[in-house]
Design an enzyme around this catalytic site. Structure first.
Site, short mmCIF file in Angstrom:
data_model
loop_
_atom_site.label_atom_id
_atom_site.label_comp_id
_atom_site.label_asym_id
_atom_site.label_seq_id
_atom_site.Cartn_x
_atom_site.Cartn_y
_atom_site.Cartn_z
N SER A 296 0.80 -1.22 0.00
CA SER A 296 0.00 0.00 0.00
C SER A 296 0.84 1.27 0.00
O SER A 296 0.45 2.28 0.59
CB SER A 296 -0.94 0.01 1.21
OG SER A 296 -0.21 -0.06 2.43
N GLY A 297 2.00 1.24 -0.68
CA GLY A 297 2.73 2.46 -0.96
C GLY A 297 2.18 3.09 -2.22
O GLY A 297 1.11 2.72 -2.73
N ALA B 77 3.01 2.79 -5.30
CA ALA B 77 2.83 1.85 -6.41
C ALA B 77 1.57 1.02 -6.22
O ALA B 77 0.76 0.87 -7.14
CB ALA B 77 4.06 0.95 -6.55
N LYS C 273 0.68 -5.40 4.85
CA LYS C 273 1.22 -6.12 6.00
C LYS C 273 0.92 -5.40 7.31
O LYS C 273 0.67 -6.03 8.34
CB LYS C 273 2.72 -6.35 5.85
CG LYS C 273 3.31 -7.19 6.98
CD LYS C 273 4.65 -7.79 6.63
CE LYS C 273 5.77 -6.79 6.61
NZ LYS C 273 7.09 -7.46 6.55
N ALA D 121 8.90 9.40 2.65
CA ALA D 121 9.70 10.06 1.61
C ALA D 121 9.69 11.57 1.81
O ALA D 121 8.63 12.19 1.91
CB ALA D 121 9.16 9.70 0.23
N GLN D 122 10.87 12.16 1.83
CA GLN D 122 11.00 13.59 2.06
C GLN D 122 11.19 14.38 0.77
O GLN D 122 10.65 15.47 0.61
CB GLN D 122 12.20 13.87 2.99
CG GLN D 122 12.05 13.31 4.38
CD GLN D 122 13.31 13.53 5.21
OE1 GLN D 122 14.33 13.98 4.72
NE2 GLN D 122 13.22 13.19 6.48
N GLU E 172 17.97 17.99 -6.74
CA GLU E 172 18.70 17.08 -5.88
C GLU E 172 19.92 16.55 -6.63
O GLU E 172 20.14 16.87 -7.80
CB GLU E 172 17.79 15.94 -5.41
CG GLU E 172 16.63 16.42 -4.56
CD GLU E 172 15.78 15.31 -3.99
OE1 GLU E 172 16.22 14.15 -4.01
OE2 GLU E 172 14.67 15.59 -3.53
N HIS F 290 21.68 5.72 1.32
CA HIS F 290 21.48 7.18 1.37
C HIS F 290 22.65 7.79 2.13
O HIS F 290 23.04 7.31 3.19
CB HIS F 290 20.16 7.53 2.04
CG HIS F 290 19.73 8.94 1.77
ND1 HIS F 290 20.33 10.02 2.37
CD2 HIS F 290 18.79 9.45 0.94
CE1 HIS F 290 19.75 11.13 1.93
NE2 HIS F 290 18.82 10.81 1.06
N ARG G 89 24.54 9.37 -5.50
CA ARG G 89 24.46 8.94 -4.11
C ARG G 89 25.53 7.93 -3.72
O ARG G 89 26.06 7.98 -2.61
CB ARG G 89 23.08 8.32 -3.84
CG ARG G 89 21.98 9.34 -3.68
CD ARG G 89 20.65 8.69 -3.43
NE ARG G 89 19.65 9.70 -3.10
CZ ARG G 89 18.37 9.43 -2.91
NH1 ARG G 89 17.94 8.19 -3.03
NH2 ARG G 89 17.52 10.39 -2.61
N HIS H 223 19.05 2.29 1.89
CA HIS H 223 17.90 3.14 1.58
C HIS H 223 16.97 2.54 0.54
O HIS H 223 15.76 2.57 0.70
CB HIS H 223 18.41 4.50 1.10
CG HIS H 223 17.34 5.51 0.84
ND1 HIS H 223 16.41 5.85 1.79
CD2 HIS H 223 17.06 6.27 -0.27
CE1 HIS H 223 15.60 6.79 1.31
NE2 HIS H 223 15.96 7.04 0.05
N ARG I 84 20.05 4.50 -8.32
CA ARG I 84 18.82 5.26 -8.55
C ARG I 84 19.07 6.77 -8.48
O ARG I 84 19.71 7.26 -7.56
CB ARG I 84 17.76 4.89 -7.52
CG ARG I 84 16.46 5.69 -7.65
CD ARG I 84 15.41 5.20 -6.70
NE ARG I 84 15.74 5.45 -5.31
CZ ARG I 84 15.46 6.58 -4.66
NH1 ARG I 84 14.89 7.59 -5.30
NH2 ARG I 84 15.76 6.71 -3.38
N LEU J 142 9.38 7.51 -6.29
CA LEU J 142 7.95 7.79 -6.23
C LEU J 142 7.37 7.88 -7.64
O LEU J 142 6.27 7.40 -7.90
CB LEU J 142 7.70 9.09 -5.47
CG LEU J 142 7.99 9.07 -3.96
CD1 LEU J 142 7.83 10.47 -3.37
CD2 LEU J 142 7.08 8.09 -3.23
#
Length: 506
Positions: free
Chosen positions: A8-9, A11, A31, A42-43, A110, A224, A268, A328, A363, A369
């Site tokens: 249930s994120g 996606a 879950k 997520a920020q 970013e 991260h 990163r 991360h 990534r 997201l």
């Protein structure tokens, strides 16, 4: 058709909503509770909104560069072409992205992005805003929601996935369906230090592996760079460095330029390794300095970070704060095509559990997201369409040597596994450490009883994914992206493209 969405994120919620809107009967299984998981934490934001000097093509180029040349160009093309539509959809579902005084979307930048193209909400609360809006949208529909249910097995009938088995408390149940969409997230709790929520135990990947689905690129684990090195793991968004904050050593020097011309805004993996090396050399964490941004900007642009750092005794408008890397995001996962189909008919995978090919070896910030929204929608659209064969990357079964130390492995515990993975399959890797890790994990697997509780199932899943990750890291002998072998002949050696993991002994 009857569709099960597990997770249930962003996606899973997107897939469930699109499948429902297409006329399917949808059950959404999670879950924990709706709102748990990585999306709500997520920020940074969602990449894909382009200014006058930017374009989808430039976003694609930045994505490919960050992925160290291993991203699938077709998947990247889909991501950037459909990004604006998915951002518009989120706005339509009630996500209040931050705006400039004239009403335009406020765009942030970013690391490894050449342009400001990232939309955010509540400064640094983008994921929470997205999660809340999508959950509210689900609640307004006839979608059935099943909470606190652990996926334990896929049901296969005549070679096709036709349902799942769940564990709820002590009760085992079955749900049958015409299609199953996995959106179970990653496996951050393989590691002693992670930004991931407690439920990120690799469940979907492990279940897919046991059922015979192709899995690839598990060696590509993104760390991260900046987690607050005080108290429980708390992420300091990359957007802070995008706004101008710097990384300093003990002498107040911006050390990241020693390893990359982009300094703090390098990819990163580069920044994380630079921080780890510098911290080891000086015997204490490095510092993130945001003082130049000023107290007002820090409080308004990053209200969540500002609140938490102050709660932990730091005034980051007056002093640099200590930071350290942490596990991360997993770039690999269950192999899919551009519509989320896996190598098992009837099974789709979207979000972090999937290996779409977008991320390659590393990534690009704020693409996760976006990927969840884009491919969640595409998978839902493919439900009921003819099942197309999915090309799996070339695979091989590796026979890795056994380390004698494994016969004296400590008793298994999740903490022991996490520390082993952090030490041997973390930021810096070499053959001896990987062999030791794989051998130890194999010993632990052999000692486990058949799982019956949620915790036991999670431990079994973590061990299976740990063995697959260590095996994949052994197979890839060259350093590339987030996978860094200190014993590689050259960090610039030719990478192995698109190799999937087949686990031979567990």
């Amino acid at each position: 058709m009857n569709v099960l969405v597990v997770g249930s994120g962003i996606a899973g919620l997107t897939a469930a909503l699109h499948a429902h809107e297409a006329g399917h009967a949808v059950t959404l299984i999670t879950k924990g509770s709706l709102g748990d998981g990585s999306t709500g934490l997520a920020q940074g934001g969602v990449a894909g909104s382009y200014g006058s000097d930017d374009s989808a093509q430039q976003h694609a180029a930045d994505t490919m560069d960050a992925g160290a040349g291993l991203s699938d160009p077709a998947a990247v093309g889909v991501l950037v072409a459909e990004g604006a539509e998915r951002i518009a959809e989120l706005i339509g579902r009630g996500v209040g992205f931050d705006r400039t005084p004239d009403g335009a979307l406020q765009l942030g930048r970013e690391a490894a992005h050449r342009h400001a193209r990232i939309v955010h909400a509540g400064g640094d609360a983008t994921g929470a805003a997205i999660s809340a809006a999508l959950i509210a949208a689900v609640r307004r529909t006839a979608i059935t929601v099943v909470e606190r249910a652990l996926l334990t097995e896929l049901i296969v009938v005549e070679g096709a996935v036709r349902g799942i088995r769940l564990l709820r408390g002590a009760e085992v149940s079955e749900l049958h369906a015409d299609a199953v969409i996995l959106a179970t997230g990653g496996a951050g709790h393989l590691y002693a230090h992670t930004t991931n929520p407690i439920g990120a135990t690799g469940d979907g990947i492990a279940v897919a592996l046991r059922t015979g689905a192709a899995v690839a690129d598990l060696e590509f684990v993104q760390f991260h760079p900046t987690i607050l090195a005080s108290g429980p793991a708390f992420l300091i968004s990359e957007a802070v460095r995008g706004e101008g904050a710097t990384l300093l050593d003990d002498a107040g020097r911006r050390f990241t330029f020693d390893t990359h011309p982009d300094g703090e805004l390098a990819p990163r993996d580069v920044v994380s390794r630079a921080i780890a090396r510098q911290a080891a050399a000086q015997g204490r964490p490095v510092l993130l300095d945001g003082r130049m941004l000023g107290a007002e900007t820090l409080a308004t642009r990053f209200p969540t970070i500002d609140r938490v750092t102050r709660e932990r005794g730091f005034d980051w408008s007056r002093e640099p704060i200590p930071v350290t890397p942490a596990a991360h995001y997993l770039m690999g996962g269950v192999v899919t095509d551009l519509d989320g189909r896996t190598t098992l008919p009837g099974l789709f995978a979207v979000g972090e559990v999937a290996r779409t090919g977008v991320h390659g070896a590393n990534r690009l910030a704020s693409n996760s997201l976006l990927e969840g929204a884009v491919f969640g929608a595409r998978a839902a659209a493919a439900v009921g369409m003819p099942w197309l064969p999915v090309h799996a990357p070339s695979t091989r079964t590796s026979v890795h040597p056994v380390d004698d130390r494994s016969f004296h492995a400590p008793a298994f515990s999740r903490a022991a596994l996490q520390q082993l993975m952090w030490d041997e399959v973390g930021l810096l890797r070499n053959r001896d450490g990987l062999v030791h890790a794989l051998s130890t994990v194999r010993t632990w697997v052999a000692s486990l009883a058949t799982p019956t509780t949620t915790t036991e199932h999670e431990d079994a899943n973590l061990l299976l994914v740990a063995a697959a990750t260590a095996s994949a890291a052994l197979d890839r002998t060259a350093s590339v992206g987030a996978h860094y072998r200190t014993d590689a002949a050259s960090a610039d050696a030719a990478p192995i493209r698109h190799r999937s993991t087949i686990l031979e002994t567990v």
